[in-house]
Design a protein around this motif. Sequence first.
Motif, PDB file in Angstrom:
ATOM      1  N   ARG A 261       0.833  -1.208   0.000  1.00  0.00           N
ATOM      2  CA  ARG A 261       0.000   0.000   0.000  1.00  0.00           C
ATOM      3  C   ARG A 261       0.864   1.252   0.000  1.00  0.00           C
ATOM      4  O   ARG A 261       1.884   1.323   0.691  1.00  0.00           O
ATOM      5  CB  ARG A 261      -0.898   0.051   1.248  1.00  0.00           C
ATOM      6  CG  ARG A 261      -1.938  -1.024   1.353  1.00  0.00           C
ATOM      7  CD  ARG A 261      -3.109  -0.852   0.389  1.00  0.00           C
ATOM      8  NE  ARG A 261      -3.679   0.466   0.342  1.00  0.00           N
ATOM      9  CZ  ARG A 261      -4.716   0.895   1.050  1.00  0.00           C
ATOM     10  NH1 ARG A 261      -5.302   0.084   1.892  1.00  0.00           N
ATOM     11  NH2 ARG A 261      -5.164   2.128   0.912  1.00  0.00           N
TER      12      ARG A 261
ATOM     13  N   GLY B 131      -7.938   2.483   5.065  1.00  0.00           N
ATOM     14  CA  GLY B 131      -7.110   1.283   4.928  1.00  0.00           C
ATOM     15  C   GLY B 131      -5.784   1.354   5.665  1.00  0.00           C
ATOM     16  O   GLY B 131      -5.019   0.389   5.655  1.00  0.00           O
TER      17      GLY B 131
ATOM     18  N   ALA C  47      -3.286  -1.743   6.930  1.00  0.00           N
ATOM     19  CA  ALA C  47      -1.939  -1.796   6.342  1.00  0.00           C
ATOM     20  C   ALA C  47      -0.857  -1.901   7.420  1.00  0.00           C
ATOM     21  O   ALA C  47       0.106  -2.640   7.242  1.00  0.00           O
ATOM     22  CB  ALA C  47      -1.692  -0.562   5.468  1.00  0.00           C
TER      23      ALA C  47
END
Length: 170
Positions: A65, A153, A157
């Motif tokens: 990510r 997110g 992560a």
Amino acid sequence: MKQSRVILYPLLVFILAIMACNSDGSMDPNPDNNELENPGAENPGTDSTDADTSGNRLKIIIGTRTFNATLVSSPTVRAFKARLPMTVNMTELNGNEKLYNFSSALPTNASNPRNIAAGDLMLYGSATLVLFYESFPTSYSYTRLGKIDNASGLAAAVGSGSVSVRFEME
């Protein structure tokens, strides 16, 4: 006695004038208004948005990510950017933040933000880099470095333990 006043008074005025100037020679009556925050938000201890974000775009890479962040303009951020790019192992703290301890101090301008938002990137003390992945109220003081533009997110992560994080300029 009168002669010493003639010498001391101009010297005192000169010293005060130098102390009032920023390092670039400008006289900014509110030097703290250079940090990024939500525009128009009522949040004591924080400052207005820095309109010029050129050169203040950061990539934070965690596993697969990539999160984009906007850094504030400050002496602390200039010192932080001088250390980039860097990959560090950030450790877990309190179920809401990851931290990394630098081996040497950065300049600080700490204040209490009252509320931490997921995606805030701050300096605790003068040498602890903190990436917050949860939002919560705080009584602690930090020096703001910047904020992830979209922290969706981020918690997933970074996970629950230590994590390798790469910081680099865009």
